[in-house]
Design a protein around this motif. Structure first.
Motif, PDB file in Angstrom:
ATOM      1  N   ASP A  80       0.826  -1.213   0.000  1.00  0.00           N
ATOM      2  CA  ASP A  80       0.000   0.000   0.000  1.00  0.00           C
ATOM      3  C   ASP A  80       0.859   1.262   0.000  1.00  0.00           C
ATOM      4  N   ASN A  83       2.120   1.598  -3.639  1.00  0.00           N
ATOM      5  CA  ASN A  83       1.040   1.874  -4.596  1.00  0.00           C
ATOM      6  C   ASN A  83       0.101   2.975  -4.131  1.00  0.00           C
ATOM      7  N   GLY A  84       0.494   3.748  -3.134  1.00  0.00           N
ATOM      8  CA  GLY A  84      -0.372   4.804  -2.616  1.00  0.00           C
ATOM      9  C   GLY A  84      -0.441   6.005  -3.540  1.00  0.00           C
ATOM     10  N   PRO A  85      -1.037   7.081  -3.059  1.00  0.00           N
ATOM     11  CA  PRO A  85      -1.185   8.282  -3.897  1.00  0.00           C
ATOM     12  C   PRO A  85       0.137   8.960  -4.227  1.00  0.00           C
ATOM     13  N   LEU A  86       1.172   8.693  -3.427  1.00  0.00           N
ATOM     14  CA  LEU A  86       2.488   9.282  -3.701  1.00  0.00           C
ATOM     15  C   LEU A  86       3.366   8.290  -4.455  1.00  0.00           C
ATOM     16  N   PRO A  87       4.153   8.783  -5.426  1.00  0.00           N
ATOM     17  CA  PRO A  87       5.076   7.890  -6.160  1.00  0.00           C
ATOM     18  C   PRO A  87       6.299   7.567  -5.309  1.00  0.00           C
ATOM     19  N   GLN A 240       5.074  16.419  -5.941  1.00  0.00           N
ATOM     20  CA  GLN A 240       5.212  15.051  -5.453  1.00  0.00           C
ATOM     21  C   GLN A 240       6.242  14.262  -6.259  1.00  0.00           C
ATOM     22  N   ASP A 241       6.309  14.506  -7.565  1.00  0.00           N
ATOM     23  CA  ASP A 241       7.239  13.748  -8.402  1.00  0.00           C
ATOM     24  C   ASP A 241       8.695  14.101  -8.115  1.00  0.00           C
ATOM     25  N   MET A 252       2.763  12.051   3.221  1.00  0.00           N
ATOM     26  CA  MET A 252       1.875  10.907   3.421  1.00  0.00           C
ATOM     27  C   MET A 252       0.992  11.083   4.651  1.00  0.00           C
ATOM     28  N   GLY A 254      -0.846  13.497   5.270  1.00  0.00           N
ATOM     29  CA  GLY A 254      -2.096  14.087   4.825  1.00  0.00           C
ATOM     30  C   GLY A 254      -2.492  15.295   5.658  1.00  0.00           C
ATOM     31  N   GLY A 259      -3.430  10.503   7.634  1.00  0.00           N
ATOM     32  CA  GLY A 259      -2.917   9.327   6.946  1.00  0.00           C
ATOM     33  C   GLY A 259      -2.839   8.117   7.858  1.00  0.00           C
TER      34      GLY A 259
END
Length: 297
Positions: A80, A83-87, A240-241, A252, A254, A259
């Motif tokens: 998780d 594969n979360g919202p952040l790379p 984020q990238d 993370m 949030g 989070g």
């Protein structure tokens, strides 16, 4: 029998007592070992809590008192986190790239400057060295605004180079390498000059091989410092990238720290393990380098 035996017995008794005393560790040694053991437990406890929380479910992550052995192991927390919202893998690569290039630059520039301060004679050397020592006492928070303006004018904001360029050399690295070069006997350099070697040849073929411990210590300390940096990335990176791993861990959390703490701890494990492995492998070079640098001031 009586006189000879008594004499031998009397002589052997102090020896036996000395052997027993030698086998018994001194009280100070026992106290030091106990204190070191307690300190080790105190330092390892946060890492143990991190690993345990990373394997818990979100429901049991905030249990008080904490359960140091999860009832169920949730390995999907690591999936998780990736594969979360952040790379996260991209952020991991950013941290590795910045740390590697910064370390390479430091290992090129700091030994050159350290050798110059240690063994070359040029006008203003002592004054420049005083300025170098003064720079060690200036925190990054003092210089971050002019540094930000310079990077903005160079159009490097939100790129890895805004973090790499200011760190490819540093006052601490120059000072550390100067101390190592001062510990090398000057007679070696004079002998090389007699043989016809120029300054560059002396630096490359004579000086550098003799300060390998210093280069190793400087490289490892620079890598770990860059890997763990948070303040500078939070100023120069705004997406984020392009974020580094420490900055991604904060993102993370949030808004209002909503989070999932178990997933954040799993991501933190990705940040801690590489640095921990590097330190375990290279700790003998760090200790040897830092101790030998104090041989001559």
């Amino acid at each position: 029998m009586s006189e000879t035996t008594l004499t031998r017995t009397d002589r052997s008794m102090p020896t036996a007592r000395l052997l027993r005393r030698r086998r018994r560790p001194p009280t100070a040694t026992v106290v030091c070992v106990v204190l070191l053991a307690l300190g080790t437990v105190g330092m390892l406890a946060p890492f143990a809590y991190m690993l345990v929380t990373a394997l818990k479910s979100a429901q049991h992550a905030y249990d008080l008192p904490p359960d140091w052995y999860p009832k169920e192991f949730h390995w999907q927390n690591f999936t998780d986190a990736i594969n979360g919202p952040l790379p996260l893998l991209r952020n991991l690569w950013n941290s590795a790239f910045i740390a590697a290039i910064t370390t390479l630059g430091m290992l090129i520039t700091a030994p050159m400057a350290g050798y110059a301060f240690a063994h070359l004679r040029f006008p203003g050397r002592n004054g420049l060295f005083v300025l170098l020592l003064a720079a060690l006492m200036v925190p990054i928070q003092v210089t971050v605004i002019p540094l930000f303006l310079i990077m903005r004018n160079l159009h490097l904001i939100n790129t890895p180079w805004s973090l790499i360029l200011p760190q490819v050399t540093g006052a601490f690295g120059v000072f550390l390498m100067r101390q190592f070069f001062l510990s090398v006997p000057r007679e070696l350099f004079e002998a090389a000059k007699v043989d016809g070697a120029n300054e560059w040849t002396i630096y490359r073929a004579v000086a550098l091989p003799l300060v390998k411990n210093g280069l190793s210590a400087l490289g490892i300390l620079t890598f770990l410092t860059s890997w763990n940096a948070y303040f500078a990335p939070s100023i120069f990176l705004n997406s984020q990238d392009s974020a580094t791993l420490p900055l991604a861990l904060v993102l993370m959390r949030g808004p209002f720290s909503t989070g999932q703490i178990n997933v954040i701890m799993a991501a933190t494990t990705f940040a801690v393990v590489p640095a921990f492995i590097v330190y375990l492998i290279a700790q003998r070079w760090i200790i040897a380098g830092l101790t030998s640098s104090a041989v001559k001031g």
